[in-house]
Design a protein around this motif. Structure first.
Motif, PDB file in Angstrom:
ATOM      1  N   GLN A   1      31.499  -4.268 -32.823  1.00  0.00           N
ATOM      2  CA  GLN A   1      30.434  -4.275 -31.830  1.00  0.00           C
ATOM      3  C   GLN A   1      30.650  -5.350 -30.770  1.00  0.00           C
ATOM      4  OE1 GLN A   1      26.944  -4.731 -34.306  1.00  0.00           O
ATOM      5  NE2 GLN A   1      27.177  -6.924 -34.491  1.00  0.00           N
ATOM      6  N   ASN A   2      30.283  -4.987 -29.549  1.00  0.00           N
ATOM      7  CA  ASN A   2      30.230  -5.927 -28.438  1.00  0.00           C
ATOM      8  C   ASN A   2      28.791  -6.389 -28.273  1.00  0.00           C
ATOM      9  OD1 ASN A   2      32.964  -5.641 -27.683  1.00  0.00           O
ATOM     10  ND2 ASN A   2      32.524  -3.875 -26.382  1.00  0.00           N
ATOM     11  N   ASN A   3      28.570  -7.687 -28.285  1.00  0.00           N
ATOM     12  CA  ASN A   3      27.227  -8.244 -28.104  1.00  0.00           C
ATOM     13  C   ASN A   3      27.191  -9.066 -26.820  1.00  0.00           C
ATOM     14  OD1 ASN A   3      26.312  -7.431 -30.837  1.00  0.00           O
ATOM     15  ND2 ASN A   3      27.789  -8.954 -31.503  1.00  0.00           N
ATOM     16  N   ARG A   4      26.219  -8.790 -25.964  1.00  0.00           N
ATOM     17  CA  ARG A   4      26.065  -9.630 -24.780  1.00  0.00           C
ATOM     18  C   ARG A   4      25.746 -11.056 -25.234  1.00  0.00           C
ATOM     19  NH1 ARG A   4      23.401  -4.786 -22.991  1.00  0.00           N
ATOM     20  NH2 ARG A   4      21.378  -5.604 -23.674  1.00  0.00           N
ATOM     21  N   HIS A   5      26.538 -12.010 -24.745  1.00  0.00           N
ATOM     22  CA  HIS A   5      26.426 -13.394 -25.223  1.00  0.00           C
ATOM     23  C   HIS A   5      25.393 -14.140 -24.376  1.00  0.00           C
ATOM     24  CE1 HIS A   5      27.416 -16.649 -27.676  1.00  0.00           C
ATOM     25  NE2 HIS A   5      28.730 -16.699 -27.532  1.00  0.00           N
ATOM     26  N   PHE A   6      24.126 -13.740 -24.537  1.00  0.00           N
ATOM     27  CA  PHE A   6      23.060 -14.291 -23.700  1.00  0.00           C
ATOM     28  C   PHE A   6      22.801 -15.767 -23.995  1.00  0.00           C
ATOM     29  CE2 PHE A   6      21.144 -12.010 -27.299  1.00  0.00           C
ATOM     30  CZ  PHE A   6      20.435 -13.026 -27.922  1.00  0.00           C
ATOM     31  N   GLU A   7      23.223 -16.233 -25.169  1.00  0.00           N
ATOM     32  CA  GLU A   7      23.016 -17.654 -25.483  1.00  0.00           C
ATOM     33  C   GLU A   7      23.831 -18.572 -24.566  1.00  0.00           C
ATOM     34  OE1 GLU A   7      22.797 -15.414 -29.486  1.00  0.00           O
ATOM     35  OE2 GLU A   7      24.035 -15.398 -27.668  1.00  0.00           O
ATOM     36  N   LYS A   8      24.897 -18.042 -23.990  1.00  0.00           N
ATOM     37  CA  LYS A   8      25.785 -18.870 -23.157  1.00  0.00           C
ATOM     38  C   LYS A   8      25.869 -18.360 -21.723  1.00  0.00           C
ATOM     39  CE  LYS A   8      28.662 -20.714 -26.873  1.00  0.00           C
ATOM     40  NZ  LYS A   8      30.051 -20.975 -27.344  1.00  0.00           N
ATOM     41  N   SER A   9      24.906 -17.549 -21.309  1.00  0.00           N
ATOM     42  CA  SER A   9      24.924 -17.005 -19.955  1.00  0.00           C
ATOM     43  C   SER A   9      23.505 -16.947 -19.409  1.00  0.00           C
ATOM     44  CB  SER A   9      25.538 -15.594 -19.959  1.00  0.00           C
ATOM     45  OG  SER A   9      25.296 -14.925 -18.736  1.00  0.00           O
ATOM     46  N   ASP A  10      23.247 -17.670 -18.313  1.00  0.00           N
ATOM     47  CA  ASP A  10      21.920 -17.651 -17.701  1.00  0.00           C
ATOM     48  C   ASP A  10      21.579 -16.252 -17.193  1.00  0.00           C
ATOM     49  OD1 ASP A  10      21.609 -20.340 -18.214  1.00  0.00           O
ATOM     50  OD2 ASP A  10      22.239 -20.972 -16.205  1.00  0.00           O
ATOM     51  N   PHE A  11      22.572 -15.570 -16.626  1.00  0.00           N
ATOM     52  CA  PHE A  11      22.315 -14.217 -16.126  1.00  0.00           C
ATOM     53  C   PHE A  11      21.938 -13.278 -17.260  1.00  0.00           C
ATOM     54  CE2 PHE A  11      24.184  -9.935 -15.550  1.00  0.00           C
ATOM     55  CZ  PHE A  11      23.226  -9.440 -14.667  1.00  0.00           C
ATOM     56  N   LEU A  12      22.700 -13.275 -18.339  1.00  0.00           N
ATOM     57  CA  LEU A  12      22.414 -12.363 -19.446  1.00  0.00           C
ATOM     58  C   LEU A  12      21.101 -12.716 -20.132  1.00  0.00           C
ATOM     59  CD1 LEU A  12      25.957 -11.876 -21.002  1.00  0.00           C
ATOM     60  CD2 LEU A  12      24.682 -10.316 -19.522  1.00  0.00           C
ATOM     61  N   ASP A  13      20.780 -13.993 -20.199  1.00  0.00           N
ATOM     62  CA  ASP A  13      19.497 -14.403 -20.759  1.00  0.00           C
ATOM     63  C   ASP A  13      18.354 -13.822 -19.925  1.00  0.00           C
ATOM     64  OD1 ASP A  13      17.767 -16.096 -22.513  1.00  0.00           O
ATOM     65  OD2 ASP A  13      17.351 -17.113 -20.616  1.00  0.00           O
ATOM     66  N   ALA A  14      18.485 -13.899 -18.602  1.00  0.00           N
ATOM     67  CA  ALA A  14      17.457 -13.358 -17.715  1.00  0.00           C
ATOM     68  C   ALA A  14      17.408 -11.829 -17.800  1.00  0.00           C
ATOM     69  CB  ALA A  14      17.737 -13.794 -16.279  1.00  0.00           C
ATOM     70  N   TYR A  15      18.561 -11.196 -17.947  1.00  0.00           N
ATOM     71  CA  TYR A  15      18.610  -9.734 -18.069  1.00  0.00           C
ATOM     72  C   TYR A  15      17.919  -9.279 -19.356  1.00  0.00           C
ATOM     73  CZ  TYR A  15      20.479  -5.017 -18.658  1.00  0.00           C
ATOM     74  OH  TYR A  15      20.611  -3.665 -18.861  1.00  0.00           O
ATOM     75  N   GLU A  16      18.174  -9.982 -20.444  1.00  0.00           N
ATOM     76  CA  GLU A  16      17.505  -9.637 -21.700  1.00  0.00           C
ATOM     77  C   GLU A  16      15.990  -9.804 -21.567  1.00  0.00           C
ATOM     78  OE1 GLU A  16      18.835  -8.279 -24.277  1.00  0.00           O
ATOM     79  OE2 GLU A  16      20.959  -8.524 -23.807  1.00  0.00           O
ATOM     80  N   SER A  17      15.564 -10.833 -20.876  1.00  0.00           N
ATOM     81  CA  SER A  17      14.123 -11.044 -20.672  1.00  0.00           C
ATOM     82  C   SER A  17      13.513  -9.910 -19.864  1.00  0.00           C
ATOM     83  CB  SER A  17      13.886 -12.375 -19.960  1.00  0.00           C
ATOM     84  OG  SER A  17      14.280 -13.465 -20.775  1.00  0.00           O
ATOM     85  N   LEU A  18      14.245  -9.420 -18.864  1.00  0.00           N
ATOM     86  CA  LEU A  18      13.772  -8.297 -18.065  1.00  0.00           C
ATOM     87  C   LEU A  18      13.592  -7.050 -18.932  1.00  0.00           C
ATOM     88  CD1 LEU A  18      13.108  -7.031 -15.297  1.00  0.00           C
ATOM     89  CD2 LEU A  18      15.570  -6.579 -15.026  1.00  0.00           C
ATOM     90  N   LEU A  19      14.566  -6.780 -19.783  1.00  0.00           N
ATOM     91  CA  LEU A  19      14.457  -5.631 -20.678  1.00  0.00           C
ATOM     92  C   LEU A  19      13.300  -5.797 -21.651  1.00  0.00           C
ATOM     93  CD1 LEU A  19      18.184  -4.826 -21.599  1.00  0.00           C
ATOM     94  CD2 LEU A  19      16.687  -3.532 -20.071  1.00  0.00           C
ATOM     95  N   GLU A  20      13.151  -6.998 -22.187  1.00  0.00           N
ATOM     96  CA  GLU A  20      12.054  -7.236 -23.140  1.00  0.00           C
ATOM     97  C   GLU A  20      10.693  -7.060 -22.473  1.00  0.00           C
ATOM     98  OE1 GLU A  20      14.197 -10.315 -26.267  1.00  0.00           O
ATOM     99  OE2 GLU A  20      13.303 -11.102 -24.438  1.00  0.00           O
TER     100      GLU A  20
END
Length: 257
Positions: free
Chosen positions: A141-160
């Motif tokens: 599996q590929n997991n978006r590494h939101f713990e180490k990326s400000d962009f991915l952290d914000a993207y996950e928040s948008l989805l949530e």
């Protein structure tokens, strides 16, 4: 696009974008998985939850076509797209555990980006009953590494915020322990991980997002509002029209002794 709620149609209607935009898996992990099989003949290889055959791309390229390949999925749309890419593969529609039990034996079974959606104890029990000695079952599996990326952290928040019921931790299962519980002392179980960076055009990220059921669920409820907020988020983090996407990929392997 209207999101279909039936379980067996979870990804129907998304196959083209799914195949075009979804990231492939790190070559380093596939080399680790496939190295023991490269000199073996007449393998039976099963892609469980195959989708459009993204994992098959690396397996067929590495092992060659001179094996018996089976691909299992519950989406007719994904299967039809996969057949165009791999007409020599045996495609099956149905529950993975049921189809596995129809096979006489298996040398290698892989569940790539699909294991969390399945009846995992039933699937592993079925694979255990068909897996040959020296064979392997792998979860990749590929997991978006939101713990180490400000962009991915914000993207996950948008989805949530906009995709009902979604959590960035939806794949937070202890697959390693589940495999140990199922396979016990029947062989070796190992976990390998690989961090990597993918740089893609911003419009490709939008396509990748739209290929997910989470984003489609947000679009079905919020429509243009979700699309506009996603565009604003991308504009904040893109550089020269591109985004850097950090992944933490995992490979769980059970090898039967």
């Amino acid at each position: 696009m209207k999101i279909k709620q039936e379980k067996n149609e979870k990804f129907d209607g998304l196959a083209e974008d799914y195949d075009r935009y979804r990231p492939r898996y790190p070559l380093a992990l596939f080399q680790m998985l496939l190295a023991p099989f490269q000199d073996r003949k007449n393998l039976t290889v099963v892609d469980v939850g195959a989708g459009t055959g993204i994992a098959l791309e690396s397996m067929v390229d590495t092992l060659g076509e001179a094996h018996q390949y089976h691909a299992i999925d519950i989406s007719s749309d994904m299967i039809e797209h996969g057949k165009k890419k791999f007409p020599h593969v045996n495609w099956h529609k149905g529950k993975a555990e049921d189809v596995v039990l129809e096979l006489s034996s298996i040398d290698l079974a892989v569940a790539a980006q699909s294991f969390q959606w399945m009846d995992r104890p039933s699937l592993m029990a079925a694979i255990d009953s068909r897996l040959n000695t020296g064979g392997a079952f792998a979860v990749l599996q590929n997991n978006r590494h939101f713990e180490k990326s400000d962009f991915l952290d914000a993207y996950e928040s948008l989805l949530e915020d906009m995709s009902s019921g979604y959590s960035r931790y939806y794949r937070k299962f202890d697959f390693l322990q589940e495999m140990k519980d199922c396979f016990g002392e029947k062989g070796n179980i190992a976990l390998h991980s690989h961090d990597w960076l993918m740089t893609i055009p911003s419009d490709a990220f939008i396509g990748m997002s739209r290929s997910s059921t989470q984003a489609q669920r947000a679009i079905s409820v919020h429509g243009q509002v979700f699309t506009e907020q996603l565009s604003e988020l991308i504009s904040e983090y893109e550089k020269d029209g591109k985004l850097e996407i950090l992944y933490h990929s995992e490979l769980f392997i059970f090898t039967k002794s």
